[in-house]
Design a protein around this motif. Structure first.
Motif, PDB file in Angstrom:
ATOM      1  N   VAL A  25      -2.745  28.024  11.231  1.00 43.52           N
ATOM      2  CA  VAL A  25      -2.568  29.477  11.347  1.00 43.52           C
ATOM      3  C   VAL A  25      -3.510  29.978  12.428  1.00 43.52           C
ATOM      4  CG1 VAL A  25      -2.762  31.698  10.194  1.00 43.52           C
ATOM      5  CG2 VAL A  25      -1.921  29.711   8.924  1.00 43.52           C
ATOM      6  N   PRO A  26      -2.985  30.521  13.523  1.00 42.36           N
ATOM      7  CA  PRO A  26      -3.867  31.031  14.585  1.00 42.36           C
ATOM      8  C   PRO A  26      -4.645  32.259  14.119  1.00 42.36           C
ATOM      9  CG  PRO A  26      -1.622  30.700  15.396  1.00 42.36           C
ATOM     10  CD  PRO A  26      -1.577  30.588  13.903  1.00 42.36           C
ATOM     11  N   ALA A  27      -5.858  32.384  14.621  1.00 41.58           N
ATOM     12  CA  ALA A  27      -6.692  33.535  14.282  1.00 41.58           C
ATOM     13  C   ALA A  27      -5.981  34.845  14.630  1.00 41.58           C
ATOM     14  CB  ALA A  27      -8.035  33.449  15.008  1.00 41.58           C
ATOM     15  N   ALA A  28      -5.220  34.858  15.710  1.00 41.36           N
ATOM     16  CA  ALA A  28      -4.520  36.084  16.118  1.00 41.36           C
ATOM     17  C   ALA A  28      -3.506  36.524  15.076  1.00 41.36           C
ATOM     18  CB  ALA A  28      -3.838  35.880  17.465  1.00 41.36           C
ATOM     19  N   ALA A  29      -2.856  35.586  14.407  1.00 33.19           N
ATOM     20  CA  ALA A  29      -1.874  35.945  13.380  1.00 33.19           C
ATOM     21  C   ALA A  29      -2.564  36.659  12.226  1.00 33.19           C
ATOM     22  CB  ALA A  29      -1.141  34.697  12.884  1.00 33.19           C
ATOM     23  N   THR A  71       3.066  44.311  -9.178  1.00 31.88           N
ATOM     24  CA  THR A  71       3.656  45.500  -9.800  1.00 31.88           C
ATOM     25  C   THR A  71       2.566  46.566  -9.887  1.00 31.88           C
ATOM     26  OG1 THR A  71       3.026  44.968 -12.077  1.00 31.88           O
ATOM     27  CG2 THR A  71       5.093  43.979 -11.251  1.00 31.88           C
ATOM     28  N   PRO A  72       2.931  47.771 -10.311  1.00 29.63           N
ATOM     29  CA  PRO A  72       1.892  48.790 -10.499  1.00 29.63           C
ATOM     30  C   PRO A  72       0.835  48.375 -11.528  1.00 29.63           C
ATOM     31  CG  PRO A  72       4.055  49.802 -10.464  1.00 29.63           C
ATOM     32  CD  PRO A  72       4.281  48.320 -10.480  1.00 29.63           C
ATOM     33  N   GLN A  73       1.167  47.437 -12.412  1.00 30.86           N
ATOM     34  CA  GLN A  73       0.230  47.002 -13.433  1.00 30.86           C
ATOM     35  C   GLN A  73      -0.654  45.831 -12.997  1.00 30.86           C
ATOM     36  OE1 GLN A  73       3.675  47.504 -14.196  1.00 30.86           O
ATOM     37  NE2 GLN A  73       3.059  49.592 -14.728  1.00 30.86           N
ATOM     38  N   THR A  74      -0.444  45.289 -11.804  1.00 30.63           N
ATOM     39  CA  THR A  74      -1.279  44.189 -11.322  1.00 30.63           C
ATOM     40  C   THR A  74      -2.731  44.657 -11.246  1.00 30.63           C
ATOM     41  OG1 THR A  74       0.557  43.250 -10.048  1.00 30.63           O
ATOM     42  CG2 THR A  74      -1.662  42.598  -9.386  1.00 30.63           C
ATOM     43  N   PRO A  75      -3.655  43.874 -11.797  1.00 30.95           N
ATOM     44  CA  PRO A  75      -5.072  44.289 -11.759  1.00 30.95           C
ATOM     45  C   PRO A  75      -5.600  44.344 -10.326  1.00 30.95           C
ATOM     46  CG  PRO A  75      -4.747  42.434 -13.283  1.00 30.95           C
ATOM     47  CD  PRO A  75      -3.465  42.618 -12.529  1.00 30.95           C
ATOM     48  N   PRO A  76      -6.580  45.199 -10.077  1.00 32.98           N
ATOM     49  CA  PRO A  76      -7.194  45.271  -8.746  1.00 32.98           C
ATOM     50  C   PRO A  76      -7.832  43.934  -8.368  1.00 32.98           C
ATOM     51  CG  PRO A  76      -8.096  46.966 -10.208  1.00 32.98           C
ATOM     52  CD  PRO A  76      -7.185  46.127 -11.027  1.00 32.98           C
ATOM     53  N   ILE A  77      -7.976  43.718  -7.068  1.00 30.85           N
ATOM     54  CA  ILE A  77      -8.597  42.497  -6.560  1.00 30.85           C
ATOM     55  C   ILE A  77      -9.725  42.858  -5.600  1.00 30.85           C
ATOM     56  CG2 ILE A  77      -6.501  41.094  -6.829  1.00 30.85           C
ATOM     57  CD1 ILE A  77      -6.027  41.344  -3.804  1.00 30.85           C
ATOM     58  N   THR A  78     -10.592  41.894  -5.371  1.00 32.47           N
ATOM     59  CA  THR A  78     -11.677  42.081  -4.403  1.00 32.47           C
ATOM     60  C   THR A  78     -11.167  41.711  -3.010  1.00 32.47           C
ATOM     61  OG1 THR A  78     -12.471  39.813  -4.572  1.00 32.47           O
ATOM     62  CG2 THR A  78     -13.365  41.427  -6.157  1.00 32.47           C
ATOM     63  N   GLU A  79     -11.957  42.074  -2.018  1.00 34.22           N
ATOM     64  CA  GLU A  79     -11.586  41.705  -0.652  1.00 34.22           C
ATOM     65  C   GLU A  79     -11.597  40.188  -0.480  1.00 34.22           C
ATOM     66  OE1 GLU A  79     -12.134  43.376   3.867  1.00 34.22           O
ATOM     67  OE2 GLU A  79     -13.407  44.150   2.277  1.00 34.22           O
ATOM     68  N   ALA A  80     -12.526  39.498  -1.137  1.00 35.72           N
ATOM     69  CA  ALA A  80     -12.560  38.036  -1.064  1.00 35.72           C
ATOM     70  C   ALA A  80     -11.297  37.427  -1.668  1.00 35.72           C
ATOM     71  CB  ALA A  80     -13.799  37.497  -1.777  1.00 35.72           C
ATOM     72  N   GLU A  81     -10.828  37.987  -2.781  1.00 39.66           N
ATOM     73  CA  GLU A  81      -9.575  37.508  -3.382  1.00 39.66           C
ATOM     74  C   GLU A  81      -8.390  37.800  -2.467  1.00 39.66           C
ATOM     75  OE1 GLU A  81     -10.576  37.928  -8.135  1.00 39.66           O
ATOM     76  OE2 GLU A  81     -10.117  39.757  -6.980  1.00 39.66           O
ATOM     77  N   ALA A  82      -8.402  38.959  -1.816  1.00 34.75           N
ATOM     78  CA  ALA A  82      -7.337  39.304  -0.875  1.00 34.75           C
ATOM     79  C   ALA A  82      -7.307  38.326   0.297  1.00 34.75           C
ATOM     80  CB  ALA A  82      -7.521  40.736  -0.364  1.00 34.75           C
ATOM     81  N   GLU A  83      -8.484  37.926   0.762  1.00 34.70           N
ATOM     82  CA  GLU A  83      -8.568  36.937   1.848  1.00 34.70           C
ATOM     83  C   GLU A  83      -7.933  35.614   1.421  1.00 34.70           C
ATOM     84  OE1 GLU A  83     -10.056  36.849   4.965  1.00 34.70           O
ATOM     85  OE2 GLU A  83     -11.046  38.797   5.055  1.00 34.70           O
ATOM     86  N   GLN A  84      -8.193  35.181   0.195  1.00 35.97           N
ATOM     87  CA  GLN A  84      -7.605  33.933  -0.301  1.00 35.97           C
ATOM     88  C   GLN A  84      -6.085  34.032  -0.357  1.00 35.97           C
ATOM     89  OE1 GLN A  84      -9.608  33.493  -4.085  1.00 35.97           O
ATOM     90  NE2 GLN A  84     -11.085  32.043  -3.218  1.00 35.97           N
ATOM     91  N   LEU A  85      -5.574  35.157  -0.848  1.00 32.62           N
ATOM     92  CA  LEU A  85      -4.126  35.352  -0.907  1.00 32.62           C
ATOM     93  C   LEU A  85      -3.528  35.397   0.492  1.00 32.62           C
ATOM     94  CD1 LEU A  85      -3.955  38.024  -3.754  1.00 32.62           C
ATOM     95  CD2 LEU A  85      -3.280  35.608  -3.903  1.00 32.62           C
ATOM     96  N   MET A  90      -0.276  33.223   4.718  1.00 32.46           N
ATOM     97  CA  MET A  90      -0.161  32.912   6.152  1.00 32.46           C
ATOM     98  C   MET A  90       0.143  31.426   6.353  1.00 32.46           C
ATOM     99  SD  MET A  90      -0.525  35.766   7.757  1.00 32.46           S
ATOM    100  CE  MET A  90      -0.996  35.436   9.438  1.00 32.46           C
ATOM    101  N   ALA A  91      -0.435  30.556   5.522  1.00 29.45           N
ATOM    102  CA  ALA A  91      -0.131  29.127   5.614  1.00 29.45           C
ATOM    103  C   ALA A  91       1.342  28.886   5.315  1.00 29.45           C
ATOM    104  CB  ALA A  91      -1.014  28.326   4.664  1.00 29.45           C
ATOM    105  N   GLY A  92       1.885  29.609   4.341  1.00 32.31           N
ATOM    106  CA  GLY A  92       3.309  29.496   4.036  1.00 32.31           C
ATOM    107  C   GLY A  92       4.177  29.960   5.197  1.00 32.31           C
ATOM    108  N   ALA A  93       3.795  31.064   5.826  1.00 37.32           N
ATOM    109  CA  ALA A  93       4.545  31.562   6.982  1.00 37.32           C
ATOM    110  C   ALA A  93       4.472  30.570   8.141  1.00 37.32           C
ATOM    111  CB  ALA A  93       4.021  32.933   7.407  1.00 37.32           C
ATOM    112  N   ALA A  94       3.302  29.957   8.338  1.00 38.92           N
ATOM    113  CA  ALA A  94       3.156  28.960   9.401  1.00 38.92           C
ATOM    114  C   ALA A  94       4.057  27.753   9.139  1.00 38.92           C
ATOM    115  CB  ALA A  94       1.698  28.515   9.522  1.00 38.92           C
ATOM    116  N   ARG A  95       4.136  27.309   7.879  1.00 41.04           N
ATOM    117  CA  ARG A  95       5.035  26.196   7.541  1.00 41.04           C
ATOM    118  C   ARG A  95       6.484  26.558   7.829  1.00 41.04           C
ATOM    119  NH1 ARG A  95       1.522  25.767   3.266  1.00 41.04           N
ATOM    120  NH2 ARG A  95       2.924  26.917   1.875  1.00 41.04           N
ATOM    121  N   ASP A  96       6.861  27.802   7.501  1.00 38.82           N
ATOM    122  CA  ASP A  96       8.232  28.244   7.753  1.00 38.82           C
ATOM    123  C   ASP A  96       8.551  28.217   9.246  1.00 38.82           C
ATOM    124  OD1 ASP A  96       8.790  28.684   5.039  1.00 38.82           O
ATOM    125  OD2 ASP A  96       8.001  30.734   5.131  1.00 38.82           O
TER     126      ASP A  96
END
Length: 196
Positions: A25-29, A71-85, A90-96
């Motif tokens: 995954v390129p940094a630019a993506a 969904t609207p009921q999904t619990p909040p996440i931290t920025e670190a968790e968002a980075e992991q997701l 992005m790895a999935g998109a790169a594979r595609d």
């Protein structure tokens, strides 16, 4: 405004990612997705409760860490968790991209396509004329093909036009930051498509 013109990209603005793509995954993506999507700790409807919206969290993630749709009921996440997701998605998109594009890509081209797939999905890539043009090695036609993907619920969206221009500019060799800044600074209506 359509009349506004910009100077061509100088060598100082050209992407440093003009090397052959190695499949990572390129940094630019990642940079363009983070800049365009922004971080949201809580779930939000990406279309402001208008028809066609999708619940997302983090940097535009639609599937949570447990593999469930956001969904609207999904619990909040931290920025670190968002980075992991984001890394996961992005790895999935790169594979595609790697699976469907049959010609060698430069890293800047892959970055743009990965951002496009992250937003629109692998299914849209698979059925797109853009992919046909790519696989026929007609890369010069890709930016115009990207521009076609600005509709949501049958309506063209200014935000999607800006995103497609940024992706097309990155595909053409512009660095991600400059592409995003210019897209939001220079595109004011649906007829705008500044020169790269």
């Amino acid at each position: 405004m359509a009349s506004r013109k910009s100077a061509p990209v100088s060598s100082a603005q050209a992407s440093p990612d003009a090397s052959p793509w190695d499949g990572a995954v390129p940094a630019a993506a990642t940079a363009v997705v983070k800049r365009i999507e922004g971080f949201f700790a809580h779930p939000y409807d990406d279309n402001g409760a208008q028809p066609g919206g999708t619940w997302t969290i983090g940097y535009g993630t639609i599937i949570d860490a447990q593999g469930r749709r956001v969904t609207p009921q999904t619990p909040p996440i931290t920025e670190a968790e968002a980075e992991q997701l984001l890394r996961r998605d992005m790895a999935g998109a790169a594979r595609d991209v790697q699976q469907r594009v049959q010609v060698p890509l430069l890293t800047c081209e892959a970055a743009a396509l990965i951002s496009w797939v992250y937003n629109l999905g692998a299914g849209n890539l698979a059925k797109s004329t853009m992919l046909l043009r790519l696989n026929a090695n007609r890369k010069s036609e890709v930016p115009a093909e990207m521009r076609k993907w600005i509709m949501q619920e049958g309506r063209p969206m200014l935000g999607l036009l800006r995103r497609r221009w940024a992706e097309a500019a990155i595909f053409s060799g512009m660095d991600a930051t400059n592409a995003c800044v210019r897209a939001w600074r220079e595109i004011d209506d649906l007829s705008d498509w500044p020169a790269f």
